[in-house]
Scaffold this motif. Sequence first.
Motif, PDB file in Angstrom:
ATOM      1  N   ASP B  45     -31.625 -10.497  -4.849  1.00 40.10           N
ATOM      2  CA  ASP B  45     -32.298  -9.425  -4.118  1.00 40.10           C
ATOM      3  C   ASP B  45     -32.760  -9.848  -2.738  1.00 40.10           C
ATOM      4  N   LYS B  96     -38.349  -9.578  -8.471  1.00 40.76           N
ATOM      5  CA  LYS B  96     -37.056  -9.606  -7.800  1.00 40.76           C
ATOM      6  C   LYS B  96     -36.434 -11.000  -7.879  1.00 40.76           C
ATOM      7  N   ARG B 212     -27.281  -6.014  -8.773  1.00 39.54           N
ATOM      8  CA  ARG B 212     -28.701  -6.398  -8.754  1.00 39.54           C
ATOM      9  C   ARG B 212     -29.414  -5.715  -9.913  1.00 39.54           C
ATOM     10  N   THR B 214     -31.689  -3.422 -12.059  1.00 43.36           N
ATOM     11  CA  THR B 214     -32.272  -2.096 -11.835  1.00 43.36           C
ATOM     12  C   THR B 214     -33.774  -2.187 -12.112  1.00 43.36           C
ATOM     13  N   GLU B 215     -34.500  -1.155 -11.698  1.00 37.51           N
ATOM     14  CA  GLU B 215     -35.950  -1.136 -11.949  1.00 37.51           C
ATOM     15  C   GLU B 215     -36.238  -1.206 -13.448  1.00 37.51           C
ATOM     16  N   GLU B 216     -35.384  -0.537 -14.243  1.00 38.72           N
ATOM     17  CA  GLU B 216     -35.586  -0.548 -15.702  1.00 38.72           C
ATOM     18  C   GLU B 216     -35.424  -1.970 -16.222  1.00 38.72           C
ATOM     19  N   GLU B 217     -34.385  -2.661 -15.721  1.00 35.65           N
ATOM     20  CA  GLU B 217     -34.166  -4.045 -16.168  1.00 35.65           C
ATOM     21  C   GLU B 217     -35.333  -4.945 -15.765  1.00 35.65           C
TER      22      GLU B 217
END
Lengths: 261, 382
Positions: B45, B96, B212, B214-217
Amino acid sequence: MKNEEVRMTTKDIIKPENLVYQKPEIMNDVPMHYCPGCSHGVVHKLVAEVIEEMGMQDKTVGIAPVGCAVFAYNYLDIDWEEAAHGRAPALATAVKRLRPDRLVFTYQGDGDLAAIGTAETVHACNRGESIAIIFINNGIYGMTGGQMAPTTLEGMKTATCPYGRDVKLNGYPLKITNILKELEGTRYITRQSVHTAAAVRKAKKAIRKAFENSMEDKGTSVVEIVSTCASGWKLDPVQANEWMEKNMFPAYPLGDLKNVE
Amino acid sequence: MFTFPLVYSFTYYSFTKIKKIMNEEIKLMKGNEAIAHAAIRCGCDGYFGYPITPQSEVLETLALEKPWETTGMVVLQAESEVAAINMVYGGAGTGKKVMTSSSSPGISLKQEGISYLAGSELPSLIVNIVRGGPGLGTIQPSQADYFQTVKGGGHGDYRLIALAPASVQEMADFVGLGFDLAFKYNNPVMILSDGIIGQMMEKVVLPPFRPRMTEEEITEKCPWAAVGKPAGRKRNVITSLELDASLMEQNNHRFQKKYRLIEENEVRYEEIECEDAEYLLIAFGSSARICQKSVEIARSHGIKLGLLRPITLWPFPSKIINRYADKVKAMLSVELNAGQMVEDVRLAVNGKVKVEHYGRLGGIVFTPDEIVGAVEKMRNEE
Ligand SMILES: Cc1ncc(C[n+]2csc(CCOP(=O)(O)OP(=O)(O)O)c2C)c(N)n1
């Protein structure tokens, strides 16, 4: 003022429609470690109020400093990162770059921001990072027991300049915000205080503006709060306010230093 | 009847093989460039760095590739290594995948941040393309930062997972591996390389593209991340501070437990011609590449020489080295320093056999023959 105008019973007072003020929900119900008369507590409350009023609790990442405000994360119910001494603007830079939709602010003392962290501060401001910097200038190192800060006034006594700051030996009080305003990356630079109700209201407005600038990606905002450190100055809270008005304000005059609309 | 599927499978095999090679994109590049390309490909990221020879190609390659336009990766030249590592701290604190790279003098500056990363248990990747020191030293390759990497560097009782690549291929592979380990254990990982591997050009198969997180991950993998506190969850605070000594001791015990787990699960090494070896070289990174040739030369002289290459410098392959101590007559720790890893080899061997050190200092690199000479000397002294 005539007495009949304020004749309210306790019953009336607790009615919701008569509520004029309450603690922001973001302020945690824990005792603060700040000394009586310290400005930190008031500024914490203003930051909490602004985040709450903007409805940004779920979008805010605060960066706490090393200094008296190191435990800011105990008092405000938001997500925090605690930085190494002086590095808060570097952390904030990465958070904002990686998460541009977040409200990112640092909260730093004068030693943190203007001594050990000068490079991080100047370069974050120069890059125009869309972060808000809340800068508590109390002219002393509070946390470590009252040593000389870069902002310590000429002649002012501290533990490491017990005979008063000698500019030949220690240089001059650093007016860091005057430098920051010259940087093209900064959008809004202001110097405020929280020693009177009116000053508190103005300081809150300034914090709100700085936070809005962060959300609108408008570059760096710095809100300097000329603050008291009653313990460090070895005064009582009332004397500290008076001493600040008499000695700190002439060296650090209040008002906007830069406001690019 | 039976030939058809055979022919079919043969042509299918060669077709897929060609396709695979085409997909694999064999490239010729420097180790430093491989780091940059691998970072983009493994879903990094953010990269935060500061120029210093011999590692500047990492930042330069990223700037040229402009990954912010493709994968969305952030690339930023910081004002100093101190700022860069603290940017890594800031980014890692929000869950990140972030990294930095530097060379020895810059890595010294990063030690503050590395200690904080370890203390706050933040996954992160740091690359050190070592040059000769101490001080400003030289821009020539060295392995003199071994102690700094595996024995501390920054303050406090902490450990870095340290990976030592010996080829441009491993430079590329260890970026992904480093991030995987960092996130598996919530710990900073260091790739300890040097100016040889960083600067030399070799064939490399770049890793496949990984998206990259995800926000969920991130929420799933890093429930501790400071991303903004939603209603209903406790606030997340990234900090290494604990003024209550009894709680700070508990934190330290938690770190130590994690370190024991890493020692159990993550030791990596390579054995080259060790099977029948009477003498064993222990070498990592670029030294191991040189030692490979020494093994060849020694064997052509009739000396049964083997090479054990630690891939993880911490956790150190102590067990396997101890096992070889029962088989070989002597070991030689070959390092581009004045004798650092040799201490860990001796601890592993625990006095069972003679362990000596051979090194060159300050940026000078040994030849394979020199090392064979050192082995022969050790043999004659027996
Ligand atoms: C690298 C490093 N150096 C020194 C310290 C010790 N230290 C802690 S707080 C502080 C000064 C804080 O003063 P200031 O930033 O003015 O904040 P205040 O406490 O007055 O709010 C110092 C020197 C530290 N924690 N880390």
